[in-house]
Write an enzyme that holds these catalytic residues in place. Structure first.
Site, PDB file in Angstrom:
ATOM      1  CB  ALA A   1      34.339  59.711  54.423  1.00 12.41           C
ATOM      2  CG  ASP A   2      30.372  62.820  58.241  1.00 10.48           C
ATOM      3  OD1 ASP A   2      30.725  62.684  59.436  1.00 10.48           O
ATOM      4  OD2 ASP A   2      29.639  63.742  57.856  1.00 10.48           O
ATOM      5  CG  LEU A   3      28.875  55.420  60.515  1.00  6.78           C
ATOM      6  CD1 LEU A   3      27.795  55.245  59.459  1.00  6.78           C
ATOM      7  CD2 LEU A   3      29.515  54.084  60.855  1.00  6.78           C
TER       8      LEU A   3
END
Length: 256
Positions: free
Chosen positions: A181-183
Site C-alpha cells: 500500500a505504500d511502496l
C-alpha cells in the site's frame, strides 16, 4: 490470509493491565506460541523500555522506536493517523473486529510472506487496546541489522544505488501477489551484500497479480524517487527508474 494457524496465541489484556492504557481500555496480544512462551503488554509502551527505547529518526509521523530487548534488537511501531484526520485523531481507529485490527493484519501478512521465503522482518507480537468503537494498535518486530533504505542509497550515489536489485525484489513480491500500500524508497532496505527487504506492510494484502495494482505500486515508487531527487532533474530520475523497471520486467517476464 484467513486460514487457521495453530501456532498463533492470543493473550487478553484486561482493562487497566497495560501501563500505557487509558481509562476503560482493554485488548489483546497476538504472537507465535512456538517462539514465545508469553507476551507482556508493557512491550508496547516505549516508556517501559526506558533508555533501551530510541525514537526512529524520519519515522513519518513519529510512531516508531528502536528497542534493545533481551531477545535482540527490535522495532516497535504504533499505527498513527495522518493527513487531515490526524490533526484531531492521532492514534484511534474504527473497531471492526479482531480480524481487522491493523497490527494483527500486518502480523499475519508478514508471517505468510516469510512462509513463502520472501524477505520481510520477522514479526514478534502485535497488540491493540480498545474502548467502545475505537482502538489503538502496535506491532513489535525484529530490527534488520546494518541496512540502508533505497532513499539513503540514492542520496549518496544514484549511479551506485541498487536499482536493478530493487526491480527484481519488487517483481518477486508481485509474483507472490503482494500489493504494497505504500511502496516508496524508504520502505525498501538493503544490506552491504545487496540483499533487499520490503518493510512497512500496513494495509498491504495478497491478491491475484494484476497489471493495474502492480503498475500503481510502481508509479508510487517512481513518485517517491522524484520527491527525493534534490537538485537532480526529473529526466535524470526517470532514467534511474527506467533501470529499475527494465530489471523488474525482465524477472516478471520469466514467470518466477
Amino acid at each position: 490470509m484467513s486460514r487457521f494457524d495453530p501456532t498463533e496465541s492470543l493473550t487478553p489484556i484486561p482493562a487497566g493491565a497495560s501501563a500505557g492504557g487509558r481509562a476503560g481500555e482493554y485488548g489483546a496480544i497476538l504472537f507465535d506460541g512456538t517462539q514465545l512462551r508469553q507476551a507482556d503488554p508493557r512491550w508496547f509502551d516505549p516508556a517501559q523500555w526506558g533508555e533501551r527505547a530510541r525514537r526512529v529518526d524520519g519515522s513519518g509521523r513519529g510512531g516508531a522506536w528502536f528497542i534493545e530487548a533481551t531477545h535482540g534488537p527490535c522495532v516497535l511501531r504504533q499505527y498513527l493517523r495522518g493527513g487531515l484526520v490526524g490533526r484531531f485523531n492521532h492514534d484511534r481507529h474504527l473497531w471492526r473486529g479482531n480480524r481487522h485490527v491493523r497490527s494483527f493484519v500486518e502480523f499475519r501478512l508478514l508471517r505468510e510472506l516469510l512462509r513463502r521465503d520472501l524477505p520481510v522482518p520477522q514479526p514478534i507480537a502485535a497488540s491493540y487496546l480498545r474502548r467502545g468503537l475505537q482502538y489503538r494498535a502496535w506491532i513489535l518486530m525484529e530490527r534488520l541489522p546494518d541496512v540502508r533504505s533505497l532513499a539513503d542509497c540514492m542520496a549518496q550515489s544514484s549511479a551506485d544505488a541498487p536499482l536493478e536489485q530493487t526491480g527484481r525484489l519488487i517483481a518477486r513480491f508481485h509474483r507472490a501477489g503482494l500489493d504494497h500500500a505504500d511502496l516508496n524508497a524508504h520502505n525498501i532496505l538493503f544490506d552491504g551484500l545487496g540483499k533487499g527487504w520490503l518493510i512497512d506492510l500496513d494495509r498491504g494484502r495478497l491478491r491475484i497479480p494484476e497489471t493495474r495494482w502492480r503498475e500503481r505500486n510502481l508509479a508510487r515508487l517512481e513518485r517517491s524517487l522524484q520527491k527525493l531527487r534534490g537538485n537532480r532533474s526529473e529526466a535524470d530520475v526517470a532514467q534511474d527508474f527506467a533501470r529499475l523497471r527494465r530489471s523488474y520486467d525482465a524477472l516478471w517476464s520469466r514467470g518466477t
